[in-house]
Design a protein around this motif. Structure first.
Motif, mmCIF file in Angstrom:
data_model
loop_
_atom_site.group_PDB
_atom_site.id
_atom_site.type_symbol
_atom_site.label_atom_id
_atom_site.label_comp_id
_atom_site.label_asym_id
_atom_site.label_seq_id
_atom_site.Cartn_x
_atom_site.Cartn_y
_atom_site.Cartn_z
ATOM 1 N N TRP A 50 51.196 42.453 51.543
ATOM 2 C CA TRP A 50 50.673 41.199 50.996
ATOM 3 C C TRP A 50 49.809 41.476 49.767
ATOM 4 C CZ3 TRP A 50 48.868 38.253 56.046
ATOM 5 C CH2 TRP A 50 50.008 37.770 56.694
ATOM 6 N N VAL B 114 49.461 35.168 59.662
ATOM 7 C CA VAL B 114 49.907 35.859 60.892
ATOM 8 C C VAL B 114 50.430 37.244 60.507
ATOM 9 C CG1 VAL B 114 51.537 35.802 62.823
ATOM 10 C CG2 VAL B 114 50.549 33.656 61.952
ATOM 11 N N VAL B 115 49.849 38.256 61.074
ATOM 12 C CA VAL B 115 50.270 39.616 60.704
ATOM 13 C C VAL B 115 50.064 40.608 61.851
ATOM 14 C CG1 VAL B 115 48.018 40.015 59.574
ATOM 15 C CG2 VAL B 115 49.947 41.481 58.989
ATOM 16 N N GLN C 132 54.729 46.566 65.255
ATOM 17 C CA GLN C 132 55.697 45.461 65.298
ATOM 18 C C GLN C 132 56.822 45.753 66.288
ATOM 19 O OE1 GLN C 132 56.963 44.557 61.253
ATOM 20 N NE2 GLN C 132 54.886 44.072 60.613
ATOM 21 N N ARG D 172 57.091 44.962 69.372
ATOM 22 C CA ARG D 172 56.650 45.315 70.729
ATOM 23 C C ARG D 172 56.192 44.076 71.491
ATOM 24 N NH1 ARG D 172 52.396 50.287 70.284
ATOM 25 N NH2 ARG D 172 53.342 51.447 68.576
ATOM 26 N N GLY E 128 53.366 40.185 68.143
ATOM 27 C CA GLY E 128 53.334 38.958 67.335
ATOM 28 C C GLY E 128 53.488 37.722 68.213
ATOM 29 N N ASP F 274 57.365 32.199 55.925
ATOM 30 C CA ASP F 274 58.176 32.889 54.919
ATOM 31 C C ASP F 274 59.621 32.857 55.420
ATOM 32 O OD1 ASP F 274 55.991 33.456 53.364
ATOM 33 O OD2 ASP F 274 55.729 35.506 54.097
HETATM 34 C C1 LIG Z 1 56.401 38.369 61.776
HETATM 35 C C2 LIG Z 1 55.590 39.295 62.653
HETATM 36 C C3 LIG Z 1 54.192 38.721 62.879
HETATM 37 C C4 LIG Z 1 56.301 39.467 64.005
HETATM 38 O O1 LIG Z 1 55.506 40.296 64.828
HETATM 39 P P1 LIG Z 1 56.166 41.300 65.876
HETATM 40 O O2 LIG Z 1 55.080 41.858 66.699
HETATM 41 O O3 LIG Z 1 57.035 42.281 65.167
HETATM 42 O O4 LIG Z 1 57.109 40.333 66.709
HETATM 43 P P2 LIG Z 1 57.442 40.430 68.260
HETATM 44 O O5 LIG Z 1 57.759 41.857 68.610
HETATM 45 O O6 LIG Z 1 56.369 39.778 69.055
HETATM 46 O O7 LIG Z 1 58.763 39.568 68.342
HETATM 47 C C5 LIG Z 1 58.860 38.406 69.164
HETATM 48 C C6 LIG Z 1 60.286 37.900 69.067
HETATM 49 O O8 LIG Z 1 60.583 37.485 67.728
HETATM 50 C C7 LIG Z 1 61.666 38.252 67.206
HETATM 51 N N1 LIG Z 1 61.345 38.540 65.805
HETATM 52 C C8 LIG Z 1 60.356 39.334 65.342
HETATM 53 N N2 LIG Z 1 60.352 39.345 63.993
HETATM 54 C C9 LIG Z 1 61.361 38.516 63.622
HETATM 55 C C10 LIG Z 1 61.860 38.091 62.363
HETATM 56 N N3 LIG Z 1 61.330 38.525 61.208
HETATM 57 N N4 LIG Z 1 62.916 37.223 62.353
HETATM 58 C C11 LIG Z 1 63.451 36.772 63.502
HETATM 59 N N5 LIG Z 1 63.017 37.137 64.732
HETATM 60 C C12 LIG Z 1 61.982 38.005 64.779
HETATM 61 C C13 LIG Z 1 61.752 39.490 68.064
HETATM 62 O O9 LIG Z 1 63.074 40.005 68.082
HETATM 63 C C14 LIG Z 1 61.321 38.963 69.412
HETATM 64 O O10 LIG Z 1 62.411 38.287 70.039
HETATM 65 P P3 LIG Z 1 62.512 38.172 71.665
HETATM 66 O O11 LIG Z 1 61.324 37.380 72.121
HETATM 67 O O12 LIG Z 1 63.797 37.480 71.881
HETATM 68 O O13 LIG Z 1 62.475 39.578 72.149
HETATM 69 C C15 LIG Z 1 55.486 40.727 62.028
HETATM 70 O O14 LIG Z 1 56.791 41.199 61.778
HETATM 71 C C16 LIG Z 1 54.688 40.785 60.742
HETATM 72 O O15 LIG Z 1 53.465 40.902 60.763
HETATM 73 N N6 LIG Z 1 55.372 40.718 59.590
HETATM 74 C C17 LIG Z 1 54.736 40.871 58.284
HETATM 75 C C18 LIG Z 1 53.831 39.707 57.942
HETATM 76 C C19 LIG Z 1 54.573 38.395 57.949
HETATM 77 O O16 LIG Z 1 55.666 38.270 57.401
HETATM 78 N N7 LIG Z 1 53.930 37.385 58.574
HETATM 79 C C20 LIG Z 1 54.458 36.039 58.657
HETATM 80 C C21 LIG Z 1 54.010 35.253 57.466
HETATM 81 S S1 LIG Z 1 54.644 33.567 57.522
#
Ligand SMILES: CC(C)(COP(=O)(O)OP(=O)(O)OC[C@H]1O[C@@H](n2cnc3c(N)ncnc32)[C@H](O)[C@@H]1OP(=O)(O)O)[C@@H](O)C(=O)NCCC(=O)NCCS
Length: 168
Positions: A55, A105-106, A112, A114, A117, A141
């Motif tokens: 970011w 949200v990050v 990630q 696990r 999120g 996004d």
């Molecule tokens: C987006 C974000 C918060 C997800 O966190 P995470 O801890 O990796 O997600 P989780 O492991 O809890 O995933 C939960 C579910 O969402 C799904 N998922 C995670 N990221 C995803 C994505 N980018 N697109 C679609 N599905 C996604 C997982 O497969 C999982 O599915 P399930 O419940 O069927 O198993 C993380 O990837 C992140 O911080 N990204 C960078 C910052 C960002 O883009 N923030 C959002 C700004 S709007």
């Protein structure tokens, strides 16, 4: 320790971080993951977390102000013995009655995929619902639309579009 507000409750996170409950399970070196709603965060640590996901940097005085004026600030920490590390963050603004909007949200890339999120989002939604706020919005996004959809968020409900105004 008063700082820690609550431990994770989801199975996925509990398994990943080996969160244990009960007095006899308090092994100092076992990693634990906890939520905090403390808003007096180390801003450099928060900046590091945001840097890790690529970011753009924001002026820290404005970040501080945003945290102070947010309705809810949620941070997620991995605690290992005496050490703790910021692994996740989200905040919400609100009119304190009807509406809240979730921002920033990050989850740190190393943590990630696990379930962290999802746990963070569920926690923040639960907190907002406990304040009787029923209309929760966010700006996704494009690459995370499905992440939020899985959590029950609806894209353009009844055709409603988010609109933005930017200075020229
Ligand atoms: C987006 C974000 C918060 C997800 O966190 P995470 O801890 O990796 O997600 P989780 O492991 O809890 O995933 C939960 C579910 O969402 C799904 N998922 C995670 N990221 C995803 C994505 N980018 N697109 C679609 N599905 C996604 C997982 O497969 C999982 O599915 P399930 O419940 O069927 O198993 C993380 O990837 C992140 O911080 N990204 C960078 C910052 C960002 O883009 N923030 C959002 C700004 S709007």
């Amino acid at each position: 320790m008063g700082f820690w507000k609550s431990l994770f409750s989801t199975d996925a996170v509990a398994t990943a971080s080996r969160v244990q409950s009960g007095a006899s399970s308090a092994i100092a070196t076992e990693p634990r993951v906890a939520f905090s709603t403390e808003r007096d965060l180390d801003l450099y640590e928060l900046e590091e977390l945001c840097d890790a996901v690529g970011w753009s940097r924001r002026p820290l005085r404005k970040v501080r102000k945003a945290l102070q004026h947010s309705f809810l600030v949620v941070s997620m920490w991995e605690e290992r013995g005496a050490k703790r590390r910021l692994v996740g963050f989200a905040r919400a603004t609100s009119d304190c009655a009807f509406n809240a909007t979730i921002w920033d949200v990050v989850i740190h890339p190393s943590y990630q995929s696990r379930g962290y999120g999802k746990a963070l989002m569920k926690y923040i939604i639960k907190k907002l619902r406990s304040e009787d706020i029923s209309n929760i919005t966010l700006f996704a996004d494009p690459h995370v639309v499905d992440f939020y959809r899985r959590l029950g968020f609806i894209l353009d409900p009844e055709g409603i579009k988010g609109m933005f105004w930017y200075p020229d």
